[in-house]
Design a protein around this motif. Structure first.
Motif, mmCIF file in Angstrom:
data_model
loop_
_atom_site.group_PDB
_atom_site.id
_atom_site.type_symbol
_atom_site.label_atom_id
_atom_site.label_comp_id
_atom_site.label_asym_id
_atom_site.label_seq_id
_atom_site.Cartn_x
_atom_site.Cartn_y
_atom_site.Cartn_z
ATOM 1 N N ARG A 1 0.807 -1.219 0.000
ATOM 2 C CA ARG A 1 0.000 0.000 0.000
ATOM 3 C C ARG A 1 0.840 1.269 0.000
ATOM 4 O O ARG A 1 0.289 2.366 -0.149
ATOM 5 C CB ARG A 1 -0.934 -0.019 1.208
ATOM 6 C CG ARG A 1 -2.032 -1.080 1.097
ATOM 7 C CD ARG A 1 -2.828 -1.185 2.386
ATOM 8 N NE ARG A 1 -3.840 -2.250 2.302
ATOM 9 C CZ ARG A 1 -4.575 -2.652 3.332
ATOM 10 N NH1 ARG A 1 -4.417 -2.077 4.530
ATOM 11 N NH2 ARG A 1 -5.470 -3.612 3.174
ATOM 12 N N ARG A 2 2.135 1.133 0.139
ATOM 13 C CA ARG A 2 3.021 2.300 0.095
ATOM 14 C C ARG A 2 3.847 2.333 -1.182
ATOM 15 O O ARG A 2 4.861 3.029 -1.270
ATOM 16 C CB ARG A 2 3.901 2.325 1.346
ATOM 17 C CG ARG A 2 3.100 2.791 2.562
ATOM 18 C CD ARG A 2 3.685 2.357 3.875
ATOM 19 N NE ARG A 2 2.853 2.813 4.990
ATOM 20 C CZ ARG A 2 1.708 2.209 5.376
ATOM 21 N NH1 ARG A 2 1.274 1.135 4.724
ATOM 22 N NH2 ARG A 2 1.003 2.699 6.379
ATOM 23 N N GLN A 3 3.376 1.624 -2.176
ATOM 24 C CA GLN A 3 3.983 1.676 -3.499
ATOM 25 C C GLN A 3 3.692 3.040 -4.126
ATOM 26 O O GLN A 3 2.596 3.569 -4.009
ATOM 27 C CB GLN A 3 3.405 0.559 -4.377
ATOM 28 C CG GLN A 3 4.091 0.368 -5.712
ATOM 29 C CD GLN A 3 3.521 -0.841 -6.455
ATOM 30 O OE1 GLN A 3 2.365 -1.229 -6.241
ATOM 31 N NE2 GLN A 3 4.329 -1.443 -7.313
ATOM 32 N N ARG A 4 4.675 3.605 -4.769
ATOM 33 C CA ARG A 4 4.492 4.895 -5.422
ATOM 34 C C ARG A 4 3.643 4.755 -6.687
ATOM 35 O O ARG A 4 3.555 3.651 -7.256
ATOM 36 C CB ARG A 4 5.857 5.501 -5.755
ATOM 37 C CG ARG A 4 6.646 5.953 -4.538
ATOM 38 C CD ARG A 4 8.049 6.335 -4.912
ATOM 39 N NE ARG A 4 8.769 6.967 -3.808
ATOM 40 C CZ ARG A 4 10.072 7.217 -3.814
ATOM 41 N NH1 ARG A 4 10.809 6.850 -4.869
ATOM 42 N NH2 ARG A 4 10.637 7.802 -2.777
ATOM 43 N N PRO A 5 3.059 5.840 -7.159
ATOM 44 C CA PRO A 5 2.226 5.758 -8.366
ATOM 45 C C PRO A 5 2.950 5.198 -9.589
ATOM 46 O O PRO A 5 2.321 4.582 -10.451
ATOM 47 C CB PRO A 5 1.809 7.221 -8.588
ATOM 48 C CG PRO A 5 1.818 7.820 -7.224
ATOM 49 C CD PRO A 5 2.980 7.171 -6.523
ATOM 50 N N GLY B 1 12.447 9.879 5.796
ATOM 51 C CA GLY B 1 12.818 10.845 4.771
ATOM 52 C C GLY B 1 14.161 10.573 4.148
ATOM 53 O O GLY B 1 14.371 10.833 2.948
ATOM 54 N N ASN B 2 15.106 10.048 4.923
ATOM 55 C CA ASN B 2 16.437 9.743 4.377
ATOM 56 C C ASN B 2 16.518 8.339 3.785
ATOM 57 O O ASN B 2 17.600 7.870 3.446
ATOM 58 C CB ASN B 2 17.516 9.942 5.441
ATOM 59 C CG ASN B 2 17.360 8.993 6.625
ATOM 60 O OD1 ASN B 2 16.320 8.357 6.794
ATOM 61 N ND2 ASN B 2 18.392 8.900 7.457
ATOM 62 N N ASP B 3 15.385 7.670 3.658
ATOM 63 C CA ASP B 3 15.327 6.343 3.025
ATOM 64 C C ASP B 3 14.491 6.378 1.746
ATOM 65 O O ASP B 3 13.832 5.397 1.377
ATOM 66 C CB ASP B 3 14.722 5.317 3.995
ATOM 67 C CG ASP B 3 15.714 4.845 5.046
ATOM 68 O OD1 ASP B 3 16.938 4.995 4.822
ATOM 69 O OD2 ASP B 3 15.289 4.336 6.091
ATOM 70 N N ALA B 4 14.523 7.509 1.050
ATOM 71 C CA ALA B 4 13.627 7.689 -0.097
ATOM 72 C C ALA B 4 14.207 7.195 -1.418
ATOM 73 O O ALA B 4 13.528 7.243 -2.443
ATOM 74 C CB ALA B 4 13.259 9.171 -0.231
#
Length: 387
Positions: free
Chosen positions: A233-237, A247-250
């Motif tokens: 569910r946290r897959q990007r579009p 934030g530093n794991d992007a």
């Protein structure tokens, strides 16, 4: 290209080393480097990266000794179990037993279940993991190796392989810090941090799912699905996943993306759920479009070829096989043998634009390529390809 010959050379080199070797992240095993960092995480990271990126292997000069890496030993267990199941060669069984017994004897003490860390201090951008600190990634891969041993070796080993895999599930469920949100869960990387890394989370979920199939444990199945939901569910579009939620794991890289895709695919298959099919398909499409050159060479990051990393090569071969893309697996294996295997039998670490790092890392390079070439050698797509 003859994968069998390449694998035979690699096996011989690994066995000649007695399964010992260096690691890209083992700089702090040097007493000199460790003293100069004063236990500071950021100085440790700087030292680690300097030694890791050097085209000259500085470890002998720095007093870093070759050692047994717990994750490598798990990969060796899985590979030799697969070899024995296919060949019936007693030599392969003896090594599989040796690996399993070593892992049992070298479990990290003080936790609710079997677990493993690294044989070196490992400072990273999120935390400082001291030697032996168990991680969900190491524990998941080693637990999955015991699942393979239980399936492939049956009663031919002097230990209860499935019991070890089940014990590793207890570590994941009872010793890690768990982020729980409704019908989702994310497992921390170690018992001492709160980091939520997607590949680590679903690798833990994959072990739970695989053990649930073997044991009929409905609770393990439920937790595996919760883990998969968190990451899916946290897959990007665009179909990608960042490394983690912080934030530093992007960033997005090749082999961690492949880990996520394969783990979600395996969780869905083991639990009989189609819930993650769309995420797997979109992730696979993103990975194929953005993480390979036109010739099929793995890029490290999307749109950035260098360094060409042998670990990304190995994981891509395994992912291609898992996703039913045997032709891509054979093609990439042929490229790797021709371009990254040393005459001595081991595989080089990285190719950079103007130089390459030939240091023969036992876990990152050799154990993973042995695993990949072993699976490829005995895959259904082998007919007429080994020439």
């Amino acid at each position: 290209m003859n994968v069998a010959d390449a694998l035979e050379k690699l096996d011989a080199w690994i066995e000649q080393q007695q399964f010992r070797g260096w690691d890209p992240h083992d700089a702090l095993n040097s007493p000199f480097v460790r003293a100069l960092t004063f236990g500071n995480r950021y100085l440790g990271i700087a030292a680690l990266q300097a030694v890791k990126r050097s085209p000259i292997n500085l470890r002998p000069l720095l007093g870093v000794r070759k050692g047994h890496n717990p994750k490598a030993m798990g990969l060796f267990l899985a590979s030799y179990a697969r070899k024995y199941a296919a060949s019936g060669d007693r030599h392969d069984l003896d090594i599989a037993v040796q690996m399993g017994e070593w892992l049992i004897a070298n479990v990290s003490p003080g936790f609710h279940g079997a677990c493993w860390g690294y044989n070196f201090d490992w400072p990273n951008r999120a935390f400082y993991a001291h030697r032996g600190t168990p991680t969900v990634v190491n524990t998941a891969f080693n637990g999955l190796a015991f699942v393979d041993a239980a399936r492939l070796l049956s009663r031919e080993v002097p230990f209860d392989a499935m019991q070890m895999a089940r014990s590793a599930c207890d570590f994941i469920l009872r010793d890690l810090n768990i982020r729980s949100e409704g019908d989702e869960v994310c497992f921390s990387y170690t018992p001492g941090d709160q980091r939520c890394a997607h590949n680590a989370n679903v690798l833990g979920g994959q072990l739970l799912a695989e053990v649930s199939v073997a044991t009929g444990d409905a609770d393990l199945r439920a937790e595996a699905l919760r883990s998969a939901r968190f990451t899916a569910r946290r897959q990007r579009p665009d179909g990608s996943w960042p490394y983690g939620t912080a934030g530093n794991d992007a960033w997005v890289d090749n082999f961690h993306t492949a880990y996520v895709i394969v783990a979600l695919h395996r969780i869905g298959r083991a639990t009989g759920s189609s819930e993650f099919d769309d995420a797997v398909e979109r992730g696979r499409d993103y990975w194929l479009r953005n993480m390979f050159t036109e010739d099929g060479v793995p890029m490290y990051y999307a749109g950035r070829l260098y360094p060409i990393d042998i670990h990304a090569v190995a994981e891509a071969i395994l992912a291609f096989l898992d996703l039913g893309m045997g032709d891509r697996a054979w093609s990439l294996a042929g490229w790797a043998v021709e371009n990254m295997q040393d005459e001595a039998g081991f595989f080089h670490f990285q190719i950079h634009r103007r130089y390459r790092i030939r240091t023969p890392f036992i876990r990152w390079s050799q154990a993973w390529m042995q695993r990949a070439l072993t699976e490829l050698s005995f895959s259904p797509s082998r007919n007429s390809r080994d020439d």
